[in-house]
Design a protein around this motif. Sequence first.
Motif, PDB file in Angstrom:
ATOM      1  N   ILE A   1       0.696  -1.142  -0.060  1.00  0.00           N
ATOM      2  CA  ILE A   1      -0.237   0.075   0.356  1.00  0.00           C
ATOM      3  C   ILE A   1       0.815   1.187  -0.058  1.00  0.00           C
ATOM      4  O   ILE A   1       1.828   1.215   0.655  1.00  0.00           O
ATOM      5  CB  ILE A   1      -0.804  -0.018   1.165  1.00  0.00           C
ATOM      6  N   LYS A   2       0.682   2.153  -1.024  1.00  0.00           N
ATOM      7  CA  LYS A   2       1.350   3.293  -1.061  1.00  0.00           C
ATOM      8  C   LYS A   2       0.830   4.436   0.275  1.00  0.00           C
ATOM      9  O   LYS A   2      -0.243   4.616   0.172  1.00  0.00           O
ATOM     10  CB  LYS A   2       0.995   3.966  -2.543  1.00  0.00           C
ATOM     11  N   GLU A   3       1.898   4.467   1.031  1.00  0.00           N
ATOM     12  CA  GLU A   3       1.401   5.192   2.352  1.00  0.00           C
ATOM     13  C   GLU A   3       1.016   6.686   2.143  1.00  0.00           C
ATOM     14  O   GLU A   3       0.445   7.272   2.849  1.00  0.00           O
ATOM     15  CB  GLU A   3       2.302   5.009   3.496  1.00  0.00           C
ATOM     16  N   ASP A   4       1.987   7.252   1.334  1.00  0.00           N
ATOM     17  CA  ASP A   4       2.081   8.575   1.072  1.00  0.00           C
ATOM     18  C   ASP A   4       1.459   9.156  -0.406  1.00  0.00           C
ATOM     19  O   ASP A   4       1.745   9.234  -1.156  1.00  0.00           O
ATOM     20  CB  ASP A   4       3.451   9.481   0.949  1.00  0.00           C
ATOM     21  N   ASP A   5      -0.143   8.772  -0.029  1.00  0.00           N
ATOM     22  CA  ASP A   5      -0.863   8.795  -1.585  1.00  0.00           C
ATOM     23  C   ASP A   5      -1.829  10.032  -1.343  1.00  0.00           C
ATOM     24  O   ASP A   5      -1.958  10.522  -0.385  1.00  0.00           O
ATOM     25  CB  ASP A   5      -1.801   7.483  -1.452  1.00  0.00           C
ATOM     26  N   GLN A   6      -2.209  10.504  -2.692  1.00  0.00           N
ATOM     27  CA  GLN A   6      -3.126  11.454  -2.866  1.00  0.00           C
ATOM     28  C   GLN A   6      -4.203  11.122  -3.778  1.00  0.00           C
ATOM     29  O   GLN A   6      -3.861  10.429  -4.701  1.00  0.00           O
ATOM     30  CB  GLN A   6      -2.533  12.664  -3.040  1.00  0.00           C
TER      31      GLN A   6
ATOM     32  N   GLN B   1       2.961   9.683   5.161  1.00  0.00           N
ATOM     33  CA  GLN B   1       3.779   8.382   5.482  1.00  0.00           C
ATOM     34  C   GLN B   1       3.664   8.395   6.999  1.00  0.00           C
ATOM     35  O   GLN B   1       3.831   9.170   7.782  1.00  0.00           O
ATOM     36  CB  GLN B   1       5.221   8.585   5.227  1.00  0.00           C
ATOM     37  N   GLY B   2       3.302   7.179   7.484  1.00  0.00           N
ATOM     38  CA  GLY B   2       3.334   6.758   8.803  1.00  0.00           C
ATOM     39  C   GLY B   2       1.981   7.241   9.591  1.00  0.00           C
ATOM     40  O   GLY B   2       1.931   7.028  10.819  1.00  0.00           O
ATOM     41  N   LYS B   3       0.983   7.832   8.812  1.00  0.00           N
ATOM     42  CA  LYS B   3      -0.096   8.338   9.346  1.00  0.00           C
ATOM     43  C   LYS B   3      -1.252   7.506   9.121  1.00  0.00           C
ATOM     44  O   LYS B   3      -1.288   7.039   7.769  1.00  0.00           O
ATOM     45  CB  LYS B   3      -0.439   9.833   9.154  1.00  0.00           C
ATOM     46  N   GLU B   4      -2.265   7.173  10.073  1.00  0.00           N
ATOM     47  CA  GLU B   4      -3.253   6.211   9.624  1.00  0.00           C
ATOM     48  C   GLU B   4      -4.354   6.938   8.994  1.00  0.00           C
ATOM     49  O   GLU B   4      -5.052   6.275   8.060  1.00  0.00           O
ATOM     50  CB  GLU B   4      -3.672   5.675  10.974  1.00  0.00           C
ATOM     51  N   TYR B   5      -4.690   8.134   8.992  1.00  0.00           N
ATOM     52  CA  TYR B   5      -5.985   8.779   8.761  1.00  0.00           C
ATOM     53  C   TYR B   5      -5.689   9.743   7.384  1.00  0.00           C
ATOM     54  O   TYR B   5      -4.396  10.287   7.350  1.00  0.00           O
ATOM     55  CB  TYR B   5      -6.845   9.537   9.718  1.00  0.00           C
ATOM     56  N   PRO B   6      -6.621  10.076   6.827  1.00  0.00           N
ATOM     57  CA  PRO B   6      -6.378  10.992   5.655  1.00  0.00           C
ATOM     58  C   PRO B   6      -6.422  12.624   6.137  1.00  0.00           C
ATOM     59  O   PRO B   6      -7.053  12.771   7.236  1.00  0.00           O
ATOM     60  CB  PRO B   6      -7.504  10.652   4.569  1.00  0.00           C
ATOM     61  N   ILE B   7      -6.015  13.404   5.335  1.00  0.00           N
ATOM     62  CA  ILE B   7      -6.190  14.837   5.388  1.00  0.00           C
ATOM     63  C   ILE B   7      -6.820  15.354   4.321  1.00  0.00           C
ATOM     64  O   ILE B   7      -6.580  14.994   3.113  1.00  0.00           O
ATOM     65  CB  ILE B   7      -4.796  15.579   5.533  1.00  0.00           C
TER      66      ILE B   7
END
Length: 407
Positions: free
Chosen positions: A70-75, A92-98
């Motif tokens: 899974i691409k963690e730093d995705d948009q 990267q390293g964060k569970e939830y979206p912004i």
Amino acid sequence: MNITPPKAPKRQTILEAHSDKRIDNYFWLNERDSPEVLAYLEAENAYFKQQTQHTQVLEEALFQEMKGRIKEDDQSVPYKYNGYWYFSRFEQGKEYPIYLRQRDEEGAREEVLFDVNQMAEGHKFYQFAEYSISPDNQWASFSVDTRGRRMYSLFIKNLKTGEILPTEIKNTDGGSCWANDSKTLFYTKIDPQTLRSYKVYRHQVGQTSPKDVLVFHEKDETFNTGIFKSKSEQYLIIESDSTLSTESRFLDASIPEGDFKIFQPRQRGLEYDIAHYGEYFYVLNNADGATNFKLDKTPITHTELEHWSEVLPHREDTRLEEVDIFKEYLVVTERSQGLSQLRIIRWDGTKDMYLPFDNETYTASTGLNLDFDTHWLRYIYNSMTTPYSIIDYNMLTAEQQVRKEQL
């Protein structure tokens, strides 16, 4: 030490409905917040953990392998709505979206609408459901679930100041929509026991929840209800659905305190969806034996079934699944021989064509198309030779842009 499998005690409860009695020995387990029920569930979890202890190394290995794919730093692909581009981002390293937006002008800066990572701090469970932006772009309603029961609390945020208003509207289905005054919000409440969406309320920004006005109560327990806004932004629509029937009500979005008018009274076996454009509502329906559905239109002043006139006829070999209305185009999702087809029709009659797909087997569907006045159609495509792709198609020039591929 081996744990003895927990066993729930039997406690006879007699349930009666329609002169029929039924015995449920485990009805007491419905009390979700009972200390005894919670203790029993904890015992079940402890027993499961012990019995599967030997698989923990494998579980961790599988988790890390799946996470690595899974691409963690995705948009997400931005979509345009009312002068802004909206998108979400994972870091990267964060569970939830912004969730962010950017004004549709050169040099505009990104605005953070919601950083769910910060919002979820201190919660064992946190689900950010969805949000809705007011027509003046100054307010956002949003919903969250912190219990895992799909019972969402609705809040309102001032996008100018960043302040979240103190009013919490509990037990909603998560959705909401704004009237055109940007001060009135409509939402749907659910029954806390059955989770059936059944009441639509009107809320004024700044007032407390007890002052909200009930505008519709769906009393038939076989129906669910909800409210949405037409893509044209001109009408608020309440839709009630059961397995075989539909009933809609509509109201001018510029008159939020008005009364909703029934579009077509419910009839068993009659299903319909409505969309607005100009002086007409367009009705996707199965009336008159149209098992594969047909498309009709009706004047906004006369919406009952007897006034519906044919736009696209029923076909025995093709099912009409969805319509998406643009200022200059009608886009129809059809299914024939098991495959979806996207049909593009100009309102002026100068074009009627299908999007060409280059495979014998594929999946295709329309994407998020909130912009009413545009030539661009967003659709999703996947085949044995093409990865899951989000594509923008220019309905005027036939230009295509692949916006994202999931490899």
